[in-house]
Design a protein around this motif. Structure first.
Motif, PDB file in Angstrom:
ATOM      1  N   VAL A   1       0.861  -1.182   0.000  1.00 53.98           N
ATOM      2  CA  VAL A   1       0.000   0.000   0.000  1.00 53.98           C
ATOM      3  C   VAL A   1       0.896   1.231   0.000  1.00 53.98           C
ATOM      4  CG1 VAL A   1      -0.190  -0.055   2.536  1.00 53.98           C
ATOM      5  CG2 VAL A   1      -1.891   1.204   1.193  1.00 53.98           C
ATOM      6  N   LYS A   2       0.488   2.268  -0.731  1.00 53.53           N
ATOM      7  CA  LYS A   2       1.268   3.495  -0.808  1.00 53.53           C
ATOM      8  C   LYS A   2       0.443   4.663  -0.278  1.00 53.53           C
ATOM      9  CE  LYS A   2       4.870   1.740  -2.977  1.00 53.53           C
ATOM     10  NZ  LYS A   2       6.224   1.666  -2.341  1.00 53.53           N
ATOM     11  N   THR A   3       0.946   5.318   0.751  1.00 58.90           N
ATOM     12  CA  THR A   3       0.312   6.530   1.268  1.00 58.90           C
ATOM     13  C   THR A   3       1.400   7.543   1.625  1.00 58.90           C
ATOM     14  OG1 THR A   3       0.370   6.037   3.643  1.00 58.90           O
ATOM     15  CG2 THR A   3      -1.463   5.089   2.381  1.00 58.90           C
ATOM     16  N   SER A   4       0.993   8.765   1.826  1.00 58.50           N
ATOM     17  CA  SER A   4       1.913   9.790   2.316  1.00 58.50           C
ATOM     18  C   SER A   4       2.118   9.602   3.815  1.00 58.50           C
ATOM     19  CB  SER A   4       1.347  11.186   2.018  1.00 58.50           C
ATOM     20  OG  SER A   4       1.128  11.351   0.634  1.00 58.50           O
ATOM     21  N   SER A   5       3.043  10.359   4.387  1.00 61.03           N
ATOM     22  CA  SER A   5       3.312  10.250   5.820  1.00 61.03           C
ATOM     23  C   SER A   5       2.150  10.836   6.613  1.00 61.03           C
ATOM     24  CB  SER A   5       4.603  10.969   6.189  1.00 61.03           C
ATOM     25  OG  SER A   5       4.424  12.372   6.085  1.00 61.03           O
ATOM     26  N   LEU A   6       1.949  10.327   7.818  1.00 57.02           N
ATOM     27  CA  LEU A   6       0.876  10.808   8.671  1.00 57.02           C
ATOM     28  C   LEU A   6       1.037  12.298   8.964  1.00 57.02           C
ATOM     29  CD1 LEU A   6      -1.643  10.038  10.293  1.00 57.02           C
ATOM     30  CD2 LEU A   6      -0.147   9.508  12.224  1.00 57.02           C
ATOM     31  N   GLU A   7       2.270  12.760   9.111  1.00 52.42           N
ATOM     32  CA  GLU A   7       2.534  14.174   9.395  1.00 52.42           C
ATOM     33  C   GLU A   7       1.933  15.077   8.319  1.00 52.42           C
ATOM     34  OE1 GLU A   7       6.342  17.288   9.596  1.00 52.42           O
ATOM     35  OE2 GLU A   7       6.692  15.126   9.278  1.00 52.42           O
ATOM     36  N   TYR A   8       2.144  14.721   7.065  1.00 53.47           N
ATOM     37  CA  TYR A   8       1.674  15.578   5.980  1.00 53.47           C
ATOM     38  C   TYR A   8       0.209  15.336   5.625  1.00 53.47           C
ATOM     39  CZ  TYR A   8       6.366  17.385   5.375  1.00 53.47           C
ATOM     40  OH  TYR A   8       7.572  18.011   5.588  1.00 53.47           O
ATOM     41  N   ILE A   9      -0.293  14.141   5.919  1.00 51.61           N
ATOM     42  CA  ILE A   9      -1.735  13.923   5.769  1.00 51.61           C
ATOM     43  C   ILE A   9      -2.480  14.835   6.735  1.00 51.61           C
ATOM     44  CG2 ILE A   9      -3.626  12.271   6.089  1.00 51.61           C
ATOM     45  CD1 ILE A   9      -1.675  10.068   5.210  1.00 51.61           C
ATOM     46  N   ASP A  10      -2.000  14.905   7.979  1.00 51.19           N
ATOM     47  CA  ASP A  10      -2.620  15.784   8.981  1.00 51.19           C
ATOM     48  C   ASP A  10      -2.538  17.246   8.556  1.00 51.19           C
ATOM     49  OD1 ASP A  10      -3.441  13.793  10.719  1.00 51.19           O
ATOM     50  OD2 ASP A  10      -1.643  13.872  11.956  1.00 51.19           O
ATOM     51  N   LEU A  11      -1.416  17.644   7.989  1.00 50.01           N
ATOM     52  CA  LEU A  11      -1.260  19.038   7.562  1.00 50.01           C
ATOM     53  C   LEU A  11      -2.251  19.367   6.437  1.00 50.01           C
ATOM     54  CD1 LEU A  11       2.021  20.969   7.054  1.00 50.01           C
ATOM     55  CD2 LEU A  11       0.254  21.103   5.318  1.00 50.01           C
ATOM     56  N   CYS A  12      -2.400  18.450   5.486  1.00 53.61           N
ATOM     57  CA  CYS A  12      -3.316  18.700   4.372  1.00 53.61           C
ATOM     58  C   CYS A  12      -4.770  18.731   4.825  1.00 53.61           C
ATOM     59  CB  CYS A  12      -3.130  17.637   3.294  1.00 53.61           C
ATOM     60  SG  CYS A  12      -1.543  17.730   2.438  1.00 53.61           S
ATOM     61  N   GLN A  13      -5.087  17.933   5.835  1.00 57.33           N
ATOM     62  CA  GLN A  13      -6.461  17.918   6.349  1.00 57.33           C
ATOM     63  C   GLN A  13      -6.824  19.212   7.059  1.00 57.33           C
ATOM     64  OE1 GLN A  13      -7.216  14.176   8.677  1.00 57.33           O
ATOM     65  NE2 GLN A  13      -9.146  14.420   7.576  1.00 57.33           N
ATOM     66  N   ASP A  14      -5.853  19.854   7.660  1.00 53.81           N
ATOM     67  CA  ASP A  14      -6.068  21.107   8.382  1.00 53.81           C
ATOM     68  C   ASP A  14      -5.938  22.253   7.384  1.00 53.81           C
ATOM     69  OD1 ASP A  14      -5.827  23.437   9.908  1.00 53.81           O
ATOM     70  OD2 ASP A  14      -4.807  22.407  11.542  1.00 53.81           O
ATOM     71  N   LYS A  15      -7.066  22.765   6.906  1.00 56.62           N
ATOM     72  CA  LYS A  15      -7.030  23.748   5.821  1.00 56.62           C
ATOM     73  C   LYS A  15      -6.301  25.024   6.214  1.00 56.62           C
ATOM     74  CE  LYS A  15     -11.131  21.942   3.529  1.00 56.62           C
ATOM     75  NZ  LYS A  15     -11.122  20.686   4.278  1.00 56.62           N
ATOM     76  N   SER A  16      -6.394  25.417   7.479  1.00 61.37           N
ATOM     77  CA  SER A  16      -5.697  26.614   7.931  1.00 61.37           C
ATOM     78  C   SER A  16      -4.182  26.405   7.898  1.00 61.37           C
ATOM     79  CB  SER A  16      -6.144  26.979   9.352  1.00 61.37           C
ATOM     80  OG  SER A  16      -5.465  28.121   9.809  1.00 61.37           O
ATOM     81  N   ARG A  17      -3.722  25.294   8.429  1.00 60.00           N
ATOM     82  CA  ARG A  17      -2.290  24.985   8.416  1.00 60.00           C
ATOM     83  C   ARG A  17      -1.781  24.792   6.988  1.00 60.00           C
ATOM     84  NH1 ARG A  17      -0.918  19.918  11.229  1.00 60.00           N
ATOM     85  NH2 ARG A  17       1.209  20.533  10.715  1.00 60.00           N
ATOM     86  N   PHE A  18      -2.611  24.185   6.128  1.00 63.95           N
ATOM     87  CA  PHE A  18      -2.209  23.969   4.738  1.00 63.95           C
ATOM     88  C   PHE A  18      -1.994  25.306   4.028  1.00 63.95           C
ATOM     89  CE2 PHE A  18      -3.521  23.408   0.233  1.00 63.95           C
ATOM     90  CZ  PHE A  18      -2.428  22.657  -0.193  1.00 63.95           C
ATOM     91  N   TYR A  19      -2.903  26.265   4.249  1.00 62.32           N
ATOM     92  CA  TYR A  19      -2.730  27.588   3.643  1.00 62.32           C
ATOM     93  C   TYR A  19      -1.495  28.296   4.210  1.00 62.32           C
ATOM     94  CZ  TYR A  19      -7.277  27.433   1.289  1.00 62.32           C
ATOM     95  OH  TYR A  19      -8.339  27.126   0.465  1.00 62.32           O
TER      96      TYR A  19
END
Length: 325
Positions: A96-114
């Motif tokens: 299975v291929k996924t991104s790291s949990l750290e960056y998945i969390d960052l992308c989910q948080d729209k404020s942090r992503f911006y």
């Protein structure tokens, strides 16, 4: 190949399952809810991914029972749970291929992503993390003075859930529509009351909207397809047109590298009043319209399976055509 697909009750899964079955793969489907008349070879009802230990134990056991070789996770919550246990699946020869949990969390948080985008000199809509009704009013007034529209969306969330355009409606508008994503400022402030919350206030972009599907490996884009969202219902594209756009491509390549993204991911863009595409969000998972690309010449799911099997994945061009469900 024996493949497990998660969230098979979703609209995203149907085309993927049909395609895999047509190519002779065995497909095991799982979902937290019972799915009637599912297209898979076998179905298991699974725990919710938010109960990570229980969920992972169930998925691993199901893979062992059915001889599963590869997993295609479809929801963000399941991508997160699996990402946090990649070594466990690797030890059991389950790919299975996924991104790291750290960056998945960052992308989910729209404020942090911006915030992340701004730090990397990538243009975003005007935004502000509102914690009270006063914050919403202050942000609305700021945007309104610039003769722009404001909107809100949850800080965390998927699809169009919770998205509202702040616009004062006339009685005629109210009575002539069945439902609306619009809300008046007064109604919004009344609903929020004195509560404390974290809602993202944003400049509303009214131009052309784009979805970008990407297969990435360790921060490098292997395949990319850009499409306009021509007809959208309940957050899902039902008609799309494939296009080329150098600005969108370059922003995606930079973000994939900066976020070290891996596997199947997607981005959303929308044009501002000048016609410039602006990043809206990053989805570190399969997007709902990914099957459109197969009709245009890129089979992302097939390429994902090749990546999981350590095969070389070539960059492919796509036809600039319109497609629909």
């Amino acid at each position: 190949m024996n493949i497990l697909i998660t969230s098979i009750g979703s609209l995203t899964s149907k085309e993927i399952i049909n395609d895999l079955k047509g190519k002779g793969h065995f497909v095991l489907g799982v979902d937290a809810k019972f799915v009637k008349n599912s297209l898979v070879d076998k179905f298991f009802s699974c725990p919710l991914a938010k109960n990570e230990n229980e969920y992972i134990s169930f998925i691993l056991n199901a893979c062992k029972i059915e001889g599963i070789e590869c997993i295609i996770p479809l929801s963000t919550s399941e991508v997160k749970a699996i990402s946090n246990n990649l070594e466990l699946f690797s030890r059991n020869n389950i790919k299975v291929k996924t991104s790291s949990l750290e960056y998945i969390d960052l992308c989910q948080d729209k404020s942090r992503f911006y915030d992340f985008c701004k730090c990397n000199h990538i243009e975003t809509p005007d935004y502000f993390l509102c914690r009270s009704s006063k914050d919403i009013k202050k942000f609305y007034d700021k945007i309104h003075k610039r003769k722009k529209q404001a909107c809100i969306k949850p800080r965390f969330g998927e699809g169009s859930r919770g998205f509202r355009i702040i616009r004062n409606q006339s009685l005629g508008d109210l009575l002539s529509t069945k439902s609306s994503i619009e809300i008046s400022l007064d109604e919004l402030l009344k609903t929020c009351g004195e509560q404390n919350f974290k809602i993202l206030g944003m400049e509303y972009l009214s131009g052309e909207e784009y979805s970008v599907d990407i297969l990435a490996k360790d921060g490098k884009v292997l395949q990319i397809a850009i499409r306009t969202r021509d007809t959208v219902m309940d957050g899902f594209s039902h008609k799309a047109t494939f296009v080329e756009n150098n600005l969108i491509s370059s922003v995606c390549v930079r973000l994939v590298e900066k976020l070290n993204l891996n596997g199947l991911v997607g981005f959303q863009f929308k044009e501002n009043e000048l016609g410039t595409p602006i990043i809206l969000e990053c989805n570190p998972r399969v997007q709902g319209g990914i099957f459109f690309a197969r009709k245009a010449g890129i089979d992302f799911i097939d390429s994902y399976l090749e990546l999981c099997n350590d095969k070389a994945v070539s960059n492919k061009s796509y036809e600039l055509i319109s497609v629909e469900r």
